[in-house]
Scaffold this motif. Structure first.
Motif, short mmCIF file in Angstrom:
data_model
loop_
_atom_site.label_atom_id
_atom_site.label_comp_id
_atom_site.label_asym_id
_atom_site.label_seq_id
_atom_site.Cartn_x
_atom_site.Cartn_y
_atom_site.Cartn_z
N ALA A 63 105.28 5.48 -1.15
CA ALA A 63 104.38 6.25 -1.74
C ALA A 63 104.22 7.72 -1.25
CB ALA A 63 102.83 5.40 -1.46
N TRP A 64 104.39 8.60 -2.30
CA TRP A 64 104.84 9.89 -2.13
C TRP A 64 103.50 10.86 -2.36
CZ3 TRP A 64 110.36 11.91 -1.30
CH2 TRP A 64 110.43 12.91 -0.78
N GLY A 65 102.79 11.57 -1.68
CA GLY A 65 101.76 12.64 -2.09
C GLY A 65 102.14 13.77 -1.23
N GLY A 66 102.50 14.72 -2.08
CA GLY A 66 102.81 16.43 -1.27
C GLY A 66 103.57 16.16 -0.14
N SER A 67 102.99 16.25 0.80
CA SER A 67 103.53 16.33 2.24
C SER A 67 103.59 15.04 3.09
CB SER A 67 103.33 17.66 3.14
OG SER A 67 102.05 17.92 3.14
N MET A 68 103.21 14.13 2.46
CA MET A 68 102.72 13.04 3.22
C MET A 68 103.52 11.84 2.49
SD MET A 68 99.06 13.38 4.34
CE MET A 68 97.65 14.15 3.62
N VAL A 69 104.10 10.80 3.30
CA VAL A 69 104.71 9.94 2.41
C VAL A 69 104.51 8.50 3.41
CG1 VAL A 69 107.17 8.78 1.60
CG2 VAL A 69 106.80 11.26 1.97
N MET A 70 103.75 7.60 2.32
CA MET A 70 103.28 6.37 2.88
C MET A 70 103.73 5.18 2.27
SD MET A 70 101.39 7.52 5.52
CE MET A 70 100.62 6.20 6.35
N ASN A 71 103.62 3.84 2.65
CA ASN A 71 104.09 2.88 1.95
C ASN A 71 103.26 2.50 0.68
OD1 ASN A 71 104.61 1.66 5.05
ND2 ASN A 71 106.41 1.74 3.75
N THR A 72 101.92 2.65 0.63
CA THR A 72 101.21 2.38 -0.46
C THR A 72 100.26 3.43 -1.04
OG1 THR A 72 99.16 1.53 0.87
CG2 THR A 72 100.86 -0.01 0.39
N LYS A 73 99.91 3.47 -2.11
CA LYS A 73 98.99 4.45 -2.72
C LYS A 73 97.61 4.58 -1.83
CE LYS A 73 96.93 5.12 -7.30
NZ LYS A 73 96.07 3.96 -7.69
N ALA A 132 105.69 34.91 2.90
CA ALA A 132 104.53 34.22 2.66
C ALA A 132 104.50 32.81 3.35
CB ALA A 132 104.43 34.05 1.07
N GLY A 133 105.92 32.44 3.57
CA GLY A 133 106.27 31.11 4.50
C GLY A 133 105.47 29.85 4.09
N PHE A 134 105.31 28.93 5.22
CA PHE A 134 104.87 28.09 4.88
C PHE A 134 103.36 27.86 5.65
CE2 PHE A 134 109.17 26.51 4.58
CZ PHE A 134 109.17 26.21 3.17
N PRO A 135 102.00 28.34 5.29
CA PRO A 135 101.12 28.19 6.02
C PRO A 135 100.42 26.61 6.39
CG PRO A 135 100.57 29.27 3.81
CD PRO A 135 102.04 28.73 3.78
N MET A 136 99.36 26.64 7.09
CA MET A 136 98.93 25.32 7.78
C MET A 136 98.91 24.40 6.58
SD MET A 136 98.07 24.45 10.54
CE MET A 136 98.27 25.65 12.12
N HIS A 137 99.57 23.27 6.91
CA HIS A 137 99.52 22.03 5.77
C HIS A 137 99.97 20.93 6.59
CE1 HIS A 137 103.73 23.33 6.42
NE2 HIS A 137 104.31 22.28 6.35
N GLY A 179 103.94 11.22 12.48
CA GLY A 179 103.46 9.86 12.48
C GLY A 179 102.15 10.10 11.89
N SER A 180 100.99 9.71 12.60
CA SER A 180 99.66 9.53 12.26
C SER A 180 98.85 10.80 11.57
CB SER A 180 98.56 9.31 13.11
OG SER A 180 98.53 10.08 14.07
N GLY A 181 99.62 12.02 11.79
CA GLY A 181 99.30 13.16 11.27
C GLY A 181 99.22 14.49 12.11
N ILE A 182 99.50 15.42 11.38
CA ILE A 182 99.96 16.77 12.10
C ILE A 182 99.34 17.82 11.06
CG2 ILE A 182 102.33 17.16 11.58
CD1 ILE A 182 102.50 18.09 14.77
N LEU A 183 98.94 18.92 11.84
CA LEU A 183 98.94 20.26 10.61
C LEU A 183 99.80 21.15 11.25
CD1 LEU A 183 94.90 19.85 10.62
CD2 LEU A 183 96.57 19.98 8.29
N HIS A 184 100.60 21.80 10.67
CA HIS A 184 101.29 23.05 11.18
C HIS A 184 101.55 24.16 10.16
CE1 HIS A 184 105.78 21.22 10.37
NE2 HIS A 184 105.03 21.43 9.10
N GLU A 185 101.86 25.29 10.71
CA GLU A 185 102.48 26.24 9.96
C GLU A 185 103.81 26.71 10.25
OE1 GLU A 185 99.54 29.57 10.08
OE2 GLU A 185 100.82 30.39 11.77
N GLU A 186 104.62 27.10 9.40
CA GLU A 186 105.91 27.62 9.77
C GLU A 186 106.07 28.94 8.84
OE1 GLU A 186 106.76 23.88 7.58
OE2 GLU A 186 108.17 23.34 8.92
N MET A 187 106.11 29.92 9.55
CA MET A 187 106.20 31.32 9.22
C MET A 187 107.42 32.19 9.67
SD MET A 187 103.52 31.08 7.71
CE MET A 187 102.85 32.86 7.03
N PRO A 188 108.17 32.46 8.77
CA PRO A 188 109.74 33.38 9.07
C PRO A 188 109.02 34.60 9.27
CG PRO A 188 109.60 32.36 6.74
CD PRO A 188 108.23 32.04 7.20
N ARG A 189 109.92 35.17 10.34
CA ARG A 189 110.03 36.55 10.87
C ARG A 189 110.86 37.41 9.68
NH1 ARG A 189 110.60 36.90 17.26
NH2 ARG A 189 108.68 35.78 17.55
#
Ligand code: FE2
Length: 282
Positions: free
Chosen positions: A255-265, A55-60, A99-109
């Protein structure tokens, strides 16, 4: 004389499913982020059963961090919002600066035997959290290997070791990242500058780590190194394989939210609002 760092913590991690369904051992994450600074998370993902990972890591999305994927066995296909796509296989590295943002998927074979790898998250400092995203794929052949003989090896992915310099250069956070194999019976001291945090993750075999209070670090455990300017380890009858990472801590709020980590809420809320309004990608 060198002051030897002791293993202040040995972390066995937790078995989890993540992404759309991929089995992994999470060695450390937000509870340890201050202790491990600037390292945020370490996952050893994969299995020898395709149903555990297909099932891998679809777009996130990711923002504010770097994700570093090192393949041990099998292959992962990936693509991202920068237009990059490719496949990483055994010994290859993907060093992704969100950095400012990326969307990616990581799918194992689907693999015949094992599909497994190690993903490390490195935090970015406030000044670089919104930098343009950057993506690097490093093939196994590009990674210099120091060969001390008798089946030992040190693969230098980033930073410098034994006079070799890793192929991942110009890093925002100056990470040293090594894949080390040591044959049985080795006793070794290795310098680590005082101002760096450091850990190692044993993925095969075991070792004794430290000097005054040596601790056993078996496969599947992270050892967090305490203060000092060197580490010392002894390998028993079986060879050991481990990843080593060190870097200077950022000492900034997290400040951590899912797959993003910033300094403030507020910065996190903004990231999620931008995702919703489709203005996330700069
Ligand atoms: Fe990701």
């Amino acid at each position: 004389m060198a002051s030897i760092r002791e293993a202040v913590k040995v972390l066995p991690g937790q078995l989890k499913m993540d992404g759309a369904g991929i089995k992994l051992r999470r060695l450390f994450s937000r509870d340890e982020a201050v202790l491990m600074d600037p390292f945020l998370m370490l996952d050893h993902f994969g299995s020898n059963r395709p149903e555990d990972y297909m099932a891998g890591f679809p777009m996130h999305p990711h923002r504010g961090i770097e994700t570093v994927t090192y393949m041990l066995d099998g292959h992962i296909d990936h693509r991202d919002s920068l237009g990059n796509h490719g496949t990483i296989g055994p010994g290859d590295v993907q060093w992704m600066t969100a950095g400012s943002g990326i969307l990616h998927e990581e799918m194992p074979r689907k693999a015949e035997g094992w599909m497994q790898g190690i993903q490390l998250w490195v935090n970015l400092p406030r000044s670089n959290k919104m930098m343009p995203p950057r993506y690097r794929e490093i093939k196994k052949e590009e990674i210099p290997v120091y060969d001390p003989g008798r089946g030992s090896s040190i693969k230098v992915i980033a930073g410098e070791s034994q006079g070799l310099v890793g192929p991942v250069k110009d890093l925002v956070v100056d990470v040293k990242y090594l894949d080390v194999t040591l044959h049985s019976g080795v006793v070794l001291e290795h310098e680590i500058p005082k101002d760096r945090n450091a850990f190692l993750y044993v993925y095969e075999g075991e070792m004794m780590l430290g000097n005054r209070m040596p601790r056993k670090v078996p496969a599947g455990n992270v050892a967090v190194l305490g203060e000092g300017d060197a580490m010392k380890f002894a390998v028993g009858r079986k060879p050991v394989k481990f990843m080593f990472a060190s870097a200077k801590p950022l000492k900034e709020p997290i400040a951590w939210g899912g797959s993003m980590v910033m300094n403030t809420k507020e910065e996190l809320e903004q990231a999620y609002a931008e995702l919703k309004s489709e203005t996330f990608i700069k």
